[in-house]
Design a protein around this motif. Sequence first.
Motif, PDB file in Angstrom:
ATOM      1  N   SER A   1     -29.014  19.237 -35.841  1.00  0.00           N
ATOM      2  CA  SER A   1     -30.281  18.932 -35.180  1.00  0.00           C
ATOM      3  C   SER A   1     -30.398  17.431 -34.976  1.00  0.00           C
ATOM      4  O   SER A   1     -29.719  16.636 -35.640  1.00  0.00           O
ATOM      5  N   ILE A   2     -31.264  17.068 -34.043  1.00  0.00           N
ATOM      6  CA  ILE A   2     -31.519  15.658 -33.770  1.00  0.00           C
ATOM      7  C   ILE A   2     -32.971  15.533 -33.309  1.00  0.00           C
ATOM      8  O   ILE A   2     -33.491  16.421 -32.630  1.00  0.00           O
ATOM      9  N   TYR A   3     -33.624  14.450 -33.727  1.00  0.00           N
ATOM     10  CA  TYR A   3     -35.013  14.218 -33.318  1.00  0.00           C
ATOM     11  C   TYR A   3     -35.052  13.054 -32.339  1.00  0.00           C
ATOM     12  O   TYR A   3     -34.522  11.970 -32.612  1.00  0.00           O
ATOM     13  N   LEU A   4     -35.686  13.287 -31.195  1.00  0.00           N
ATOM     14  CA  LEU A   4     -35.807  12.269 -30.155  1.00  0.00           C
ATOM     15  C   LEU A   4     -37.247  11.782 -30.104  1.00  0.00           C
ATOM     16  O   LEU A   4     -38.174  12.565 -29.893  1.00  0.00           O
ATOM     17  N   ASN A   5     -37.440  10.487 -30.317  1.00  0.00           N
ATOM     18  CA  ASN A   5     -38.772   9.893 -30.263  1.00  0.00           C
ATOM     19  C   ASN A   5     -39.142   9.485 -28.839  1.00  0.00           C
ATOM     20  O   ASN A   5     -38.284   9.383 -27.958  1.00  0.00           O
TER      21      ASN A   5
END
Length: 214
Positions: A199-203
Motif C-alpha cells: 500500500s501507499i498513501y498519497l497526500n
Amino acid sequence: MRLFLILVLALVSCTKFGKNVTVKGRVMNPVTGQGIEGAEVKLLRVKGGYDSNYKTIKSVVTDASGNFELDKYTWASPVARCETGDFYRLGWTKDGGQTFIDNFELEVKKGKVTNADFYAIPYGNLQININNTSCFDSNDELKIYRTHSIPGFYDDVPNPAIYLGCVNQTGNMNKAPMGWYKYSGTVTKNGIVTPKKDSIYLNEGETKVWNINY
C-alpha cells in the motif's frame, strides 16, 4: 376594478408558484473528513431545457469548515451545483441518504429545506511501475486486486489486474486523488504461488513513484 383583479391574480400566482428554496450542508474531503473552504455552491434554473442554458440565480462560497447555506425565493424548480475547481469530484449525499457518485448536481424542491453534502478530493501525482525482477519464464503471473480510500474507485477498470511473463512496465506520472492505494493478490512463478500485498498513501499535492516489484 380591472386593475384590482390583475393585482389579485398576480398575488395568487406568487403564493401558488413562488416559494423559498433552501439548501444547506457541507463540502468536504471524505478521505480526511475536513471541510473544503472556498467551494462555490450555486442554485441554477434551466433556460430553454438545455444544460448549457443554466442560469445562476444565487451562489455562496463555503466557509473555513466547508459549510454553506443558500436561500432563495423563486418560481423556478432549480438544481444545486457545487464548483470545487481542480478536485476529484466524488458525489453528494442528500438528506442523509445514498451517495451519488460522480455527480455534482442535484434537484431541490421549492418550499422545503434540502440538506446536501458534496464530496471532493484534492489531487497528488502518482507513477506506478510494475517490474518482474526475477523472471522465471513467460508463465509468470502477478494477479492483484486494487482498492482506494474511495469506494468503487476501480470499478471501471479490470480488477484484478493480471500481468504475465517478464514484465518491465514503467507507468506515466498521472494526477491522482489523495488517499490510500492498496493491492493484494498472488505471484506465481515456476508453479509456486505466493501472496503479495502492499500500500501507499498519497497526500494532497504530493508526487510519488510506486514500484511494485515481484
